[in-house]
Design a protein around this motif. Sequence first.
Motif, short mmCIF file in Angstrom:
data_model
loop_
_atom_site.label_atom_id
_atom_site.label_comp_id
_atom_site.label_asym_id
_atom_site.label_seq_id
_atom_site.Cartn_x
_atom_site.Cartn_y
_atom_site.Cartn_z
N VAL A 41 0.86 -1.18 0.00
CA VAL A 41 0.00 0.00 0.00
C VAL A 41 0.90 1.23 0.00
O VAL A 41 2.11 1.15 0.23
CB VAL A 41 -0.93 0.03 1.25
N SER A 42 0.32 2.38 -0.25
CA SER A 42 1.08 3.62 -0.24
C SER A 42 1.19 4.16 1.18
O SER A 42 0.41 3.80 2.06
CB SER A 42 0.40 4.66 -1.13
N LYS A 43 2.15 5.06 1.40
CA LYS A 43 2.27 5.69 2.72
C LYS A 43 1.02 6.49 3.07
O LYS A 43 0.56 6.43 4.22
CB LYS A 43 3.52 6.58 2.77
N PRO A 44 0.44 7.25 2.11
CA PRO A 44 -0.80 7.95 2.44
C PRO A 44 -1.91 7.01 2.91
O PRO A 44 -2.70 7.36 3.78
CB PRO A 44 -1.18 8.64 1.12
N ALA A 45 -1.95 5.79 2.33
CA ALA A 45 -2.96 4.82 2.74
C ALA A 45 -2.73 4.40 4.19
O ALA A 45 -3.67 4.29 4.98
CB ALA A 45 -2.93 3.60 1.83
N LEU A 46 -1.46 4.17 4.55
CA LEU A 46 -1.14 3.80 5.93
C LEU A 46 -1.51 4.92 6.89
O LEU A 46 -2.12 4.68 7.93
CB LEU A 46 0.34 3.44 6.06
N TYR A 47 -1.15 6.15 6.51
CA TYR A 47 -1.41 7.29 7.39
C TYR A 47 -2.91 7.64 7.47
O TYR A 47 -3.32 8.37 8.36
CB TYR A 47 -0.61 8.50 6.94
N TYR A 48 -3.69 7.13 6.55
CA TYR A 48 -5.13 7.33 6.62
C TYR A 48 -5.70 6.58 7.83
O TYR A 48 -6.64 7.05 8.49
CB TYR A 48 -5.80 6.82 5.34
N PHE A 50 -3.59 5.10 10.40
CA PHE A 50 -2.74 5.19 11.60
C PHE A 50 -1.91 6.48 11.55
O PHE A 50 -1.39 6.84 10.49
CB PHE A 50 -1.81 3.98 11.69
N LYS A 51 -1.79 7.12 12.71
CA LYS A 51 -1.08 8.39 12.78
C LYS A 51 0.38 8.25 12.39
O LYS A 51 0.94 9.08 11.67
CB LYS A 51 -1.19 8.95 14.21
N ASP A 52 1.02 7.20 12.86
CA ASP A 52 2.44 6.96 12.58
C ASP A 52 2.78 5.52 12.92
O ASP A 52 1.90 4.71 13.24
CB ASP A 52 3.33 7.93 13.38
N LYS A 53 4.07 5.19 12.87
CA LYS A 53 4.50 3.82 13.18
C LYS A 53 4.13 3.44 14.61
O LYS A 53 3.70 2.31 14.88
CB LYS A 53 6.01 3.69 12.96
N ALA A 54 4.29 4.37 15.53
CA ALA A 54 3.97 4.11 16.93
C ALA A 54 2.48 3.78 17.09
O ALA A 54 2.10 2.87 17.82
CB ALA A 54 4.34 5.30 17.81
N GLY A 55 1.64 4.53 16.37
CA GLY A 55 0.20 4.29 16.44
C GLY A 55 -0.17 2.92 15.91
O GLY A 55 -1.08 2.26 16.43
N LEU A 56 0.54 2.49 14.90
CA LEU A 56 0.31 1.16 14.33
C LEU A 56 0.73 0.07 15.31
O LEU A 56 -0.01 -0.92 15.51
CB LEU A 56 1.12 1.05 13.03
N PHE A 57 1.86 0.27 15.94
CA PHE A 57 2.34 -0.70 16.93
C PHE A 57 1.37 -0.79 18.11
O PHE A 57 1.03 -1.86 18.59
CB PHE A 57 3.73 -0.29 17.42
N GLU A 58 0.92 0.38 18.57
CA GLU A 58 -0.01 0.44 19.71
C GLU A 58 -1.32 -0.26 19.38
O GLU A 58 -1.92 -0.92 20.23
CB GLU A 58 -0.26 1.89 20.10
N ALA A 59 -1.76 -0.12 18.13
CA ALA A 59 -3.00 -0.78 17.70
C ALA A 59 -2.87 -2.30 17.79
O ALA A 59 -3.82 -3.00 18.17
CB ALA A 59 -3.37 -0.36 16.29
N LEU A 60 -1.70 -2.81 17.46
CA LEU A 60 -1.47 -4.26 17.54
C LEU A 60 -1.47 -4.74 18.98
O LEU A 60 -2.08 -5.76 19.31
CB LEU A 60 -0.13 -4.61 16.87
N VAL A 61 -0.78 -4.02 19.87
CA VAL A 61 -0.73 -4.41 21.28
C VAL A 61 -2.12 -4.33 21.90
O VAL A 61 -2.53 -5.20 22.66
CB VAL A 61 0.27 -3.53 22.05
#
Length: 218
Positions: A41-48, A50-61
Amino acid sequence: MATTINHSGTRQHILRAALKSFADRGYAATSVQHIVGAARVSKPALYYYFKDKAGLFEALVDQAHDERYRLMQEAARRGEGVTEKLEEIVAAIFDFSSRNRELMRLAFATAFAASGEAPGGTKCREKGRRNFEFIRALIEQGQASGELTRGFSADELAMGIYGELNSYVMVRLLVPDCPLNRQTARQVVRLFVEGAGNGKPAPAWRKPVSAAEQEHEK
Protein backbone atom coordinates in the motif's frame (compact mmCIF):
# COMPACT_ATOMS: atom_id res chain seq x y z
CA MET A 1 -21.64 -0.69 3.17
CA ALA A 2 -19.13 -1.92 0.56
CA THR A 3 -16.85 1.04 1.32
CA THR A 4 -16.91 0.29 5.05
CA ILE A 5 -16.00 -3.34 4.45
CA ASN A 6 -13.16 -2.31 2.14
CA HIS A 7 -11.79 0.16 4.72
CA SER A 8 -11.93 -2.48 7.44
CA GLY A 9 -10.19 -5.03 5.24
CA THR A 10 -7.42 -2.60 4.27
CA ARG A 11 -6.78 -1.67 7.90
CA GLN A 12 -6.50 -5.32 8.93
CA HIS A 13 -4.24 -6.02 5.95
CA ILE A 14 -1.86 -3.25 7.08
CA LEU A 15 -1.95 -4.56 10.66
CA ARG A 16 -1.03 -8.07 9.51
CA ALA A 17 1.88 -6.78 7.45
CA ALA A 18 3.08 -4.59 10.32
CA LEU A 19 2.86 -7.49 12.77
CA LYS A 20 5.14 -9.62 10.61
CA SER A 21 7.61 -6.75 10.19
CA PHE A 22 7.70 -5.97 13.91
CA ALA A 23 8.00 -9.66 14.78
CA ASP A 24 10.86 -10.19 12.32
CA ARG A 25 12.84 -6.98 12.92
CA GLY A 26 11.65 -5.49 16.19
CA TYR A 27 10.05 -2.08 16.62
CA ALA A 28 13.15 0.12 16.31
CA ALA A 29 14.46 -1.61 13.18
CA THR A 30 11.12 -1.57 11.36
CA SER A 31 10.47 1.44 9.17
CA VAL A 32 7.22 2.67 7.68
CA GLN A 33 8.70 1.79 4.30
CA HIS A 34 9.14 -1.83 5.43
CA ILE A 35 5.47 -1.96 6.39
CA VAL A 36 4.02 -0.34 3.27
CA GLY A 37 6.28 -2.54 1.14
CA ALA A 38 5.08 -5.69 2.85
CA ALA A 39 1.44 -4.54 2.73
CA ARG A 40 1.76 -3.23 -0.85
CA VAL A 41 0.00 0.00 0.00
CA SER A 42 1.08 3.62 -0.24
CA LYS A 43 2.27 5.69 2.72
CA PRO A 44 -0.80 7.95 2.44
CA ALA A 45 -2.96 4.82 2.74
CA LEU A 46 -1.14 3.80 5.93
CA TYR A 47 -1.41 7.29 7.39
CA TYR A 48 -5.13 7.33 6.62
CA TYR A 49 -5.63 4.56 9.20
CA PHE A 50 -2.74 5.19 11.60
CA LYS A 51 -1.08 8.39 12.78
CA ASP A 52 2.44 6.96 12.58
CA LYS A 53 4.50 3.82 13.18
CA ALA A 54 3.97 4.11 16.93
CA GLY A 55 0.20 4.29 16.44
CA LEU A 56 0.31 1.16 14.33
CA PHE A 57 2.34 -0.70 16.93
CA GLU A 58 -0.01 0.44 19.71
CA ALA A 59 -3.00 -0.78 17.70
CA LEU A 60 -1.47 -4.26 17.54
CA VAL A 61 -0.73 -4.41 21.28
CA ASP A 62 -4.24 -3.13 22.04
CA GLN A 63 -5.65 -5.81 19.77
CA ALA A 64 -3.83 -8.54 21.69
CA HIS A 65 -5.10 -7.39 25.08
CA ASP A 66 -8.59 -6.39 23.94
CA GLU A 67 -9.22 -9.67 22.13
CA ARG A 68 -8.09 -11.66 25.15
CA TYR A 69 -10.46 -9.61 27.31
CA ARG A 70 -13.36 -10.15 24.91
CA LEU A 71 -12.67 -13.88 24.78
CA MET A 72 -12.49 -14.13 28.58
CA GLN A 73 -15.85 -12.41 28.94
CA GLU A 74 -17.40 -14.63 26.29
CA ALA A 75 -15.89 -17.80 27.76
CA ALA A 76 -17.02 -16.98 31.31
CA ARG A 77 -20.62 -16.83 30.12
CA ARG A 78 -20.39 -20.44 28.92
CA GLY A 79 -19.48 -21.86 32.33
CA GLU A 80 -21.86 -22.61 35.17
CA GLY A 81 -19.69 -22.39 38.28
CA VAL A 82 -16.34 -20.68 38.72
CA THR A 83 -14.38 -23.86 37.94
CA GLU A 84 -16.17 -24.26 34.60
CA LYS A 85 -15.76 -20.56 33.85
CA LEU A 86 -12.01 -20.76 34.48
CA GLU A 87 -11.66 -23.82 32.26
CA GLU A 88 -13.54 -22.08 29.44
CA ILE A 89 -11.35 -18.98 29.84
CA VAL A 90 -8.05 -20.88 29.88
CA ALA A 91 -9.11 -22.97 26.85
CA ALA A 92 -10.18 -19.86 24.92
CA ILE A 93 -6.91 -18.02 25.65
CA PHE A 94 -4.89 -21.10 24.75
CA ASP A 95 -6.69 -21.35 21.42
CA PHE A 96 -6.24 -17.65 20.67
CA SER A 97 -2.55 -17.76 21.60
CA SER A 98 -1.93 -20.82 19.43
CA ARG A 99 -3.46 -19.05 16.44
CA ASN A 100 -1.74 -15.72 17.10
CA ARG A 101 1.80 -16.56 18.20
CA GLU A 102 3.45 -13.48 16.69
CA LEU A 103 0.85 -11.15 18.19
CA MET A 104 1.30 -12.67 21.65
CA ARG A 105 5.07 -12.55 21.36
CA LEU A 106 4.79 -8.86 20.55
CA ALA A 107 2.48 -8.22 23.51
CA PHE A 108 4.74 -10.03 25.99
CA ALA A 109 7.87 -8.36 24.62
CA THR A 110 6.24 -4.93 24.96
CA ALA A 111 5.45 -5.55 28.62
CA PHE A 112 9.16 -6.04 29.36
CA ALA A 113 10.63 -3.75 26.71
CA ALA A 114 13.49 -1.41 27.56
CA SER A 115 13.30 2.27 26.61
CA GLY A 116 13.31 2.65 22.83
CA GLU A 117 12.32 -0.94 22.13
CA ALA A 118 8.62 -0.03 22.03
CA PRO A 119 6.67 3.25 21.88
CA GLY A 120 5.86 4.77 25.25
CA GLY A 121 2.18 5.29 24.52
CA THR A 122 1.13 1.65 24.68
CA LYS A 123 -1.51 0.78 27.27
CA CYS A 124 0.02 -2.63 27.92
CA ARG A 125 0.11 -2.41 31.71
CA GLU A 126 -3.28 -0.73 31.97
CA LYS A 127 -5.02 -3.32 29.80
CA GLY A 128 -3.09 -6.18 31.34
CA ARG A 129 -4.32 -5.03 34.75
CA ARG A 130 -7.90 -4.85 33.44
CA ASN A 131 -7.67 -8.45 32.23
CA PHE A 132 -6.21 -9.57 35.56
CA GLU A 133 -9.00 -7.80 37.46
CA PHE A 134 -11.56 -9.75 35.44
CA ILE A 135 -10.03 -13.01 36.69
CA ARG A 136 -9.80 -11.61 40.21
CA ALA A 137 -13.52 -10.81 40.20
CA LEU A 138 -14.28 -14.43 39.26
CA ILE A 139 -12.07 -15.62 42.11
CA GLU A 140 -14.01 -13.45 44.54
CA GLN A 141 -17.25 -14.99 43.25
CA GLY A 142 -15.79 -18.44 43.83
CA GLN A 143 -14.81 -17.53 47.38
CA ALA A 144 -18.25 -16.10 48.07
CA SER A 145 -19.98 -19.24 46.76
CA GLY A 146 -17.66 -21.57 48.67
CA GLU A 147 -16.09 -23.10 45.54
CA LEU A 148 -12.70 -21.60 46.36
CA THR A 149 -10.85 -21.34 49.64
CA ARG A 150 -10.62 -18.18 51.69
CA GLY A 151 -7.26 -19.36 52.99
CA PHE A 152 -5.63 -17.19 50.34
CA SER A 153 -6.50 -13.68 49.24
CA ALA A 154 -8.31 -13.08 45.95
CA ASP A 155 -5.12 -11.46 44.63
CA GLU A 156 -3.02 -14.51 45.51
CA LEU A 157 -5.46 -16.94 43.90
CA ALA A 158 -5.93 -14.77 40.81
CA MET A 159 -2.16 -14.48 40.42
CA GLY A 160 -1.90 -18.25 40.71
CA ILE A 161 -4.29 -19.12 37.88
CA TYR A 162 -3.50 -16.09 35.69
CA GLY A 163 0.22 -16.59 36.14
CA GLU A 164 -0.02 -20.27 35.21
CA LEU A 165 -2.11 -19.44 32.16
CA ASN A 166 0.44 -16.89 30.91
CA SER A 167 3.35 -19.19 31.72
CA TYR A 168 1.91 -21.87 29.45
CA VAL A 169 1.41 -19.32 26.68
CA MET A 170 5.01 -18.08 27.00
CA VAL A 171 6.34 -21.65 26.97
CA ARG A 172 4.35 -22.28 23.78
CA LEU A 173 6.14 -19.32 22.17
CA LEU A 174 9.47 -20.99 22.93
CA VAL A 175 8.41 -24.61 22.47
CA PRO A 176 5.80 -24.79 19.66
CA ASP A 177 4.89 -28.42 20.39
CA CYS A 178 3.67 -27.58 23.91
CA PRO A 179 -0.05 -28.51 23.68
CA LEU A 180 -2.34 -25.57 24.35
CA ASN A 181 -5.63 -27.41 24.07
CA ARG A 182 -8.76 -28.17 26.09
CA GLN A 183 -7.09 -31.08 27.92
CA THR A 184 -4.21 -28.87 29.04
CA ALA A 185 -6.66 -26.16 30.09
CA ARG A 186 -8.61 -28.68 32.17
CA GLN A 187 -5.44 -29.90 33.88
CA VAL A 188 -4.30 -26.34 34.62
CA VAL A 189 -7.62 -25.52 36.30
CA ARG A 190 -7.74 -28.88 38.06
CA LEU A 191 -4.29 -28.25 39.56
CA PHE A 192 -5.40 -24.79 40.64
CA VAL A 193 -8.66 -25.93 42.21
CA GLU A 194 -7.54 -29.24 43.74
CA GLY A 195 -3.94 -28.30 44.54
CA ALA A 196 -0.87 -30.50 44.57
CA GLY A 197 -1.04 -31.45 48.24
CA ASN A 198 -1.82 -34.98 49.33
CA GLY A 199 -4.03 -34.01 52.23
CA LYS A 200 -1.38 -34.72 54.87
CA PRO A 201 -0.33 -32.09 57.43
CA ALA A 202 2.38 -29.72 56.23
CA PRO A 203 5.92 -30.38 57.54
CA ALA A 204 6.74 -28.74 60.87
CA TRP A 205 9.27 -26.39 59.27
CA ARG A 206 6.47 -24.69 57.37
CA LYS A 207 5.69 -22.26 60.16
CA PRO A 208 3.86 -18.97 59.43
CA VAL A 209 6.06 -16.09 58.32
CA SER A 210 6.37 -13.62 61.16
CA ALA A 211 5.83 -9.88 60.82
CA ALA A 212 9.53 -9.32 61.53
CA GLU A 213 10.52 -11.70 58.72
CA GLN A 214 8.14 -9.98 56.30
CA GLU A 215 9.65 -6.61 57.19
CA HIS A 216 13.17 -7.97 56.73
CA GLU A 217 12.33 -9.27 53.23
CA LYS A 218 11.24 -5.79 52.17
